[in-house]
Design a protein around this motif. Structure first.
Motif, PDB file in Angstrom:
ATOM      1  N   PRO A   1       0.840  -1.200   0.000  1.00 26.69           N
ATOM      2  CA  PRO A   1       0.000   0.000   0.000  1.00 26.69           C
ATOM      3  C   PRO A   1       0.873   1.247   0.000  1.00 26.69           C
ATOM      4  CG  PRO A   1       0.336  -0.704   2.243  1.00 26.69           C
ATOM      5  CD  PRO A   1       1.183  -1.612   1.373  1.00 26.69           C
TER       6      PRO A   1
ATOM      7  N   TYR B   1       2.075   4.326   2.111  1.00 24.99           N
ATOM      8  CA  TYR B   1       2.175   4.459   3.564  1.00 24.99           C
ATOM      9  C   TYR B   1       1.148   5.432   4.138  1.00 24.99           C
ATOM     10  CZ  TYR B   1       4.941   8.644   2.471  1.00 24.99           C
ATOM     11  OH  TYR B   1       5.365   9.854   1.993  1.00 24.99           O
TER      12      TYR B   1
ATOM     13  N   SER C   1       8.897   5.701   9.000  1.00 25.74           N
ATOM     14  CA  SER C   1       9.577   7.007   9.028  1.00 25.74           C
ATOM     15  C   SER C   1       8.805   7.935   9.956  1.00 25.74           C
ATOM     16  CB  SER C   1       9.664   7.600   7.621  1.00 25.74           C
ATOM     17  OG  SER C   1       8.374   7.953   7.164  1.00 25.74           O
TER      18      SER C   1
ATOM     19  N   LYS D   1      13.560   6.178   4.730  1.00 27.99           N
ATOM     20  CA  LYS D   1      12.745   5.396   5.665  1.00 27.99           C
ATOM     21  C   LYS D   1      13.546   4.182   6.085  1.00 27.99           C
ATOM     22  CE  LYS D   1      10.528   2.595   2.033  1.00 27.99           C
ATOM     23  NZ  LYS D   1      11.325   2.854   0.845  1.00 27.99           N
TER      24      LYS D   1
ATOM     25  N   ARG E   1      21.075  -1.950  -2.896  1.00 24.05           N
ATOM     26  CA  ARG E   1      20.149  -2.497  -1.911  1.00 24.05           C
ATOM     27  C   ARG E   1      20.797  -3.653  -1.190  1.00 24.05           C
ATOM     28  NH1 ARG E   1      14.257  -2.303  -2.849  1.00 24.05           N
ATOM     29  NH2 ARG E   1      14.024  -0.200  -3.589  1.00 24.05           N
TER      30      ARG E   1
ATOM     31  N   ASN F   1       7.823  -0.582   6.528  1.00 19.89           N
ATOM     32  CA  ASN F   1       8.543   0.658   6.213  1.00 19.89           C
ATOM     33  C   ASN F   1       8.120   1.724   7.204  1.00 19.89           C
ATOM     34  OD1 ASN F   1       9.914   0.252   3.331  1.00 19.89           O
ATOM     35  ND2 ASN F   1       7.998  -0.881   3.412  1.00 19.89           N
TER      36      ASN F   1
HETATM   37  P1  ADP Z   1      10.815  -0.668  -2.025  1.00 17.71           P
HETATM   38  O1  ADP Z   1      10.757  -1.227  -0.654  1.00 17.71           O
HETATM   39  O2  ADP Z   1      10.820  -1.741  -3.044  1.00 17.71           O
HETATM   40  O3  ADP Z   1      11.852   0.393  -2.176  1.00 17.71           O
HETATM   41  P2  ADP Z   1       8.852   1.459  -2.144  1.00 17.71           P
HETATM   42  O4  ADP Z   1       9.885   2.471  -2.006  1.00 17.71           O
HETATM   43  O5  ADP Z   1       7.830   1.643  -3.194  1.00 17.71           O
HETATM   44  O6  ADP Z   1       9.414   0.010  -2.343  1.00 17.71           O
HETATM   45  O7  ADP Z   1       8.114   1.381  -0.765  1.00 17.71           O
HETATM   46  C1  ADP Z   1       7.661   0.253  -0.168  1.00 17.71           C
HETATM   47  C2  ADP Z   1       6.689   0.661   0.903  1.00 17.71           C
HETATM   48  O8  ADP Z   1       7.246   1.703   1.687  1.00 17.71           O
HETATM   49  C3  ADP Z   1       5.374   1.188   0.377  1.00 17.71           C
HETATM   50  O9  ADP Z   1       4.352   0.702   1.187  1.00 17.71           O
HETATM   51  C4  ADP Z   1       5.553   2.672   0.525  1.00 17.71           C
HETATM   52  O10 ADP Z   1       4.338   3.360   0.623  1.00 17.71           O
HETATM   53  C5  ADP Z   1       6.320   2.749   1.814  1.00 17.71           C
HETATM   54  N1  ADP Z   1       6.996   4.024   2.007  1.00 17.71           N
HETATM   55  C6  ADP Z   1       7.534   4.838   1.079  1.00 17.71           C
HETATM   56  N2  ADP Z   1       8.009   5.953   1.651  1.00 17.71           N
HETATM   57  C7  ADP Z   1       7.777   5.857   2.989  1.00 17.71           C
HETATM   58  C8  ADP Z   1       8.007   6.690   4.108  1.00 17.71           C
HETATM   59  N3  ADP Z   1       8.589   7.861   4.006  1.00 17.71           N
HETATM   60  N4  ADP Z   1       7.614   6.233   5.310  1.00 17.71           N
HETATM   61  C9  ADP Z   1       7.017   5.048   5.461  1.00 17.71           C
HETATM   62  N5  ADP Z   1       6.763   4.237   4.442  1.00 17.71           N
HETATM   63  C10 ADP Z   1       7.128   4.620   3.221  1.00 17.71           C
END
Ligand code: ADP
Ligand code: MG
Length: 697
Positions: free
Chosen positions: A275, A277, A325, A446, A434, A323
């Motif tokens: 989803p 966040y 932050s 994050k 990564r 995730n």
């Molecule tokens: P990945 O983990 O593959 O890098 P994404 O960056 O798209 O994938 O993010 C994965 C998840 O982290 C998603 O649910 C996204 O909404 C959430 N996310 C992105 N930015 C933040 C944030 N600043 N704080 C918390 N969750 C976040």
């Protein structure tokens, strides 16, 4: 049919737009202030809000309302009351009062309380959480609530979560003031939980008692093909799966869940949904709804969704990347390093706070993901090990090193990626690669906590992160309060913290044996099983942390510890009994009748042609008969171990017995039965095979 997504999105949620439209201006202002600042709701407006909610819900087809809560069972609970109220004369009106909105009374005696609630004091209360939106589903208005005992102790996961969010906000704002931020009124924890899951055909699921009772396969020989070709990860979606996912998205969107990303995962029949966040408490609610709808929607498609951490041995299990932050009420992410992190003092201070928090409370981080299901996943070369560490990436690690050593940091040049294809634009390469093996990885702005299990409520991992970081913030703010020269003090604080907690930073391969050895020399915790982790929950240091921030008191912690032990024992017990049942009543009889049939045909053949060697028949009879003997004795051992564990009354001793003697006995029986499966004719084997379950969906 193509849906108008913006139109259906959140249409079943009593969200900010609906509130603004339907509430008198003053009431709306007062309510949103409560939501934004985390302050207590003004009781006088509750009646107005309740009435507006009811009218709106009825328009959406609701006849009932429920206080929706998260008891310590790990799932959600609800009891539906209709809006009807008698008018006399056999007539009714639909009513819903402020009192009913704010507080519910519920018999708490059948929910786990770990001794918090004596049976004679069965009363429990649910209290409206205005910060999570109410919504309508299945003809009922759902009101997210916190659940506590008559004496005010939290009997749920939401109460401590909300308290931990307050704690991190309070202490974090103290820090921000040093940087001249006087306008932020609240810090919000933002959470996005990537959810992994398996899908299986309903018809096959129904034929497996282990899936039905325990959510995972307790037996099953590996199929000829597993995930070795790596052809499933991000592979094209099968049309049945794609139809399921489309339905799921639609259901979630109407409930305001920001379902954003979907794809195939590494193991066959494994998938993921991520989803966008949201605020931590909303993210928890939404993740619970997501899991519920994954199951419901799958059923509509003749499928079953498996949320267990390890449904199948030998292929990847499922986790949930949490995730995390922190951002200000105006939306500024405190974990955003900006273009030049080395000069961003505020960011470095926050980063130092998180690193310190995770090092100081590694044991609690591990505890927050400790339950029987997740033990099959952590540390088995597919998920992070049971050792907590942080990955910050090359750039930040170089910055941290230069700060510790006092050298000036030279920024690495940004690399431009040029793929050598004229039509493909060049782009700037991320400064860090990564790391997929790290339990807690910094991913740009994050932290991603990857030890979380796929089936669990994500409240606890976030409670721990929030509270531990709140404690770092508190200690930092205390130091800075006393400082004569802020610039000098903050530089020293950052340097000292990095130096003191560098041991928790690790960027190598977390799946390797060397890391386990190195972690030991670094003095890091390695709490291998859940039961090991439960032992540390109520340690003096940990109780002090939770009490200092008003998140949980000693009795709330000890009750939760009791429940964790108890739950662990119950789960392993169910698994052991299921294995015994399947082996005794299904598998061994099936193998025996196969052997008998083979023996019959052997004698029939020999009667006609006495000189035949009949290698196949003899081999099958011999090998399967031997295995049956061994399996039966392993079954007897498992029965004995289970009975012994079940008879222990001490919670801790009991869980240890399940962990140290029942589980090994289960493993032994499984190994033998899994050897029998490939030797037994398919038509005799009473269970769908791994190949059938993973590839025929
Ligand atoms: P990945 O983990 O593959 O890098 P994404 O960056 O798209 O994938 O993010 C994965 C998840 O982290 C998603 O649910 C996204 O909404 C959430 N996310 C992105 N930015 C933040 C944030 N600043 N704080 C918390 N969750 C976040
Ligand atoms: Mg991720």
């Amino acid at each position: 049919m193509v849906k108008n997504v913006p139109e259906i999105f959140g249409c079943m949620v009593f969200n900010d737009d609906v509130m603004r439209e339907r509430l008198p201006k003053e009431v709306y202002k007062s309510l949103t202030k409560t939501i934004a600042t985390g302050k207590t709701i003004d009781a006088s407006i509750a009646d107005v809000v309740a009435n507006a909610m009811k009218d709106w819900a009825i328009e959406k087809g609701a006849t009932h309302y429920t206080h929706w809560f998260q008891p310590l069972t790990g799932v959600t609970a609800e009891k539906h009351d209709s809006f009807i109220s008698p008018l006399g004369n056999c007539k009714i009106v639909m009513e819903f009062s402020g009192k009913e909105l704010i507080k519910g009374e519920s018999d708490a005696s059948s929910f786990p309380s770990g001794g918090l609630r004596a049976t004679f004091e069965a009363r429990g209360y649910t209290a409206w959480d205005p910060a999570s939106y109410a919504f309508v589903k299945d003809g009922t208005l759902y009101i997210p609530t916190a659940f506590c005992s008559y004496t005010g102790e939290a009997l749920d996961t939401k109460t401590p979560l909300l308290r931990s969010m307050d704690a991190i906000s309070t202490e974090g704002l103290r820090l921000l003031r040093f940087f001249g931020d006087t306008s932020s009124k609240r810090l919000n924890v933002m959470v996005g939980a990537e959810q992994e899951y398996f899908i299986i055909d309903k018809e096959m699921y129904d034929r497996r008692k282990d899936l039905l009772y325990t959510g995972r396969t307790l037996f099953g020989a590996a199929a000829p093909k597993g995930q070795e070709l790596e052809d499933h990860y991000f592979g094209p979606l099968k049309s049945r799966i794609s139809a399921f996912m489309a339905d799921l998205d639609e259901a979630l969107w109407t409930l305001g869940v920001n379902s954003k990303t979907k794809h195939n995962e590494a193991a066959p029949a494994q998938h993921e949904l991520a989803p966008i966040y949201a605020n931590a408490n909303m993210a928890v609610d939404q993740n619970l709804l997501t899991m519920e709808y994954m199951k419901k929607t799958a059923e509509k498609h003749g499928l079953v969704c498996l949320l267990h951490e390890k449904p199948y041995a030998g292929v990847n299990g499922s986790g949930k990347h949490n995730n995390w932050s922190i951002s200000t009420d105006s939306g500024k992410n405190l974990l955003d390093p900006g273009k030049t992190p080395a000069e961003n003092v505020k960011f470095l201070l926050i980063l130092a706070a998180v690193i310190k928090a995770v090092d100081d409370y590694q044991d609690l981080m591990r505890l927050s993901v400790a339950f029987a299901g997740n033990d099959h996943r952590l540390g088995s070369s597919e998920a992070p090990p049971a050792i907590v560490s942080i990955f910050v990436g090359e750039e930040l690690e170089e910055i941290i090193d230069s700060i510790i050593s006092g050298k000036t940091y030279k920024a690495a040049k940004a690399h431009v990626m040029d793929l050598g294809i004229p039509t493909v634009p060049t782009f700037r390469k991320d400064t860090t690669d990564r790391n997929r093996t790290s339990p807690l990885a910094f991913t740009g702005n994050k932290f991603e906590f990857r030890m979380v299990g796929s089936s669990q409520n994500i409240a606890m991992p976030n409670i721990v992160l929030n509270t531990a970081v709140a404690e770092s913030f508190r200690q930092f703010a205390d130091v800075l309060d006393d400082a004569e020269d802020f610039d000098v003090a903050v530089a020293k604080l950052i340097k000292d913290t990095f130096a003191a907690h560098k041991r928790i930073i690790f960027d190598g391969n977390g799946y390797s044996d060397e890391w386990e050895k190195e972690a030991e020399t670094r003095g890091l915790f390695n709490l291998k099983t859940s039961v090991d982790a439960y032992d540390i929950f109520a340690s003096e240091k940990n109780v002090k942390l939770f009490e200092a921030h008003g998140v949980m008191n000693a009795s709330e912690i000890s009750s939760r510890t009791d429940i964790l032990y108890e739950n662990y024992s119950k789960i392993v017990n169910i698994e052991a009994l299921t294995m015994i049942d399947m082996a005794m009543r299904d598998i061994l009889p099936a193998v025996t009748s196969y052997v008998a049939d083979v023996a019959d045909s052997l004698s029939a053949k020999l009667a006609v042609m006495p000189k035949l060697s009949c290698m196949f028949e003899k081999d099958v009879i011999k090998t399967l008969s031997d295995l049956t003997e061994s399996a039966y004795s392993a079954l007897t051992e498992l029965k004995a171990a289970e009975a012994e564990a079940a008879a222990i009354s001490d919670n801790v001793m009991k869980a240890k017995k399940y962990c140290n003697s029942v589980i090994p006995a289960m493993d032994k029986l499984r190994a033998l039965i899994d050897k029998m499966e490939p030797l037994t004719a398919s038509e005799y084997w009473p269970l769908p095979s791994y190949g059938d379950m993973m590839f025929k969906v």
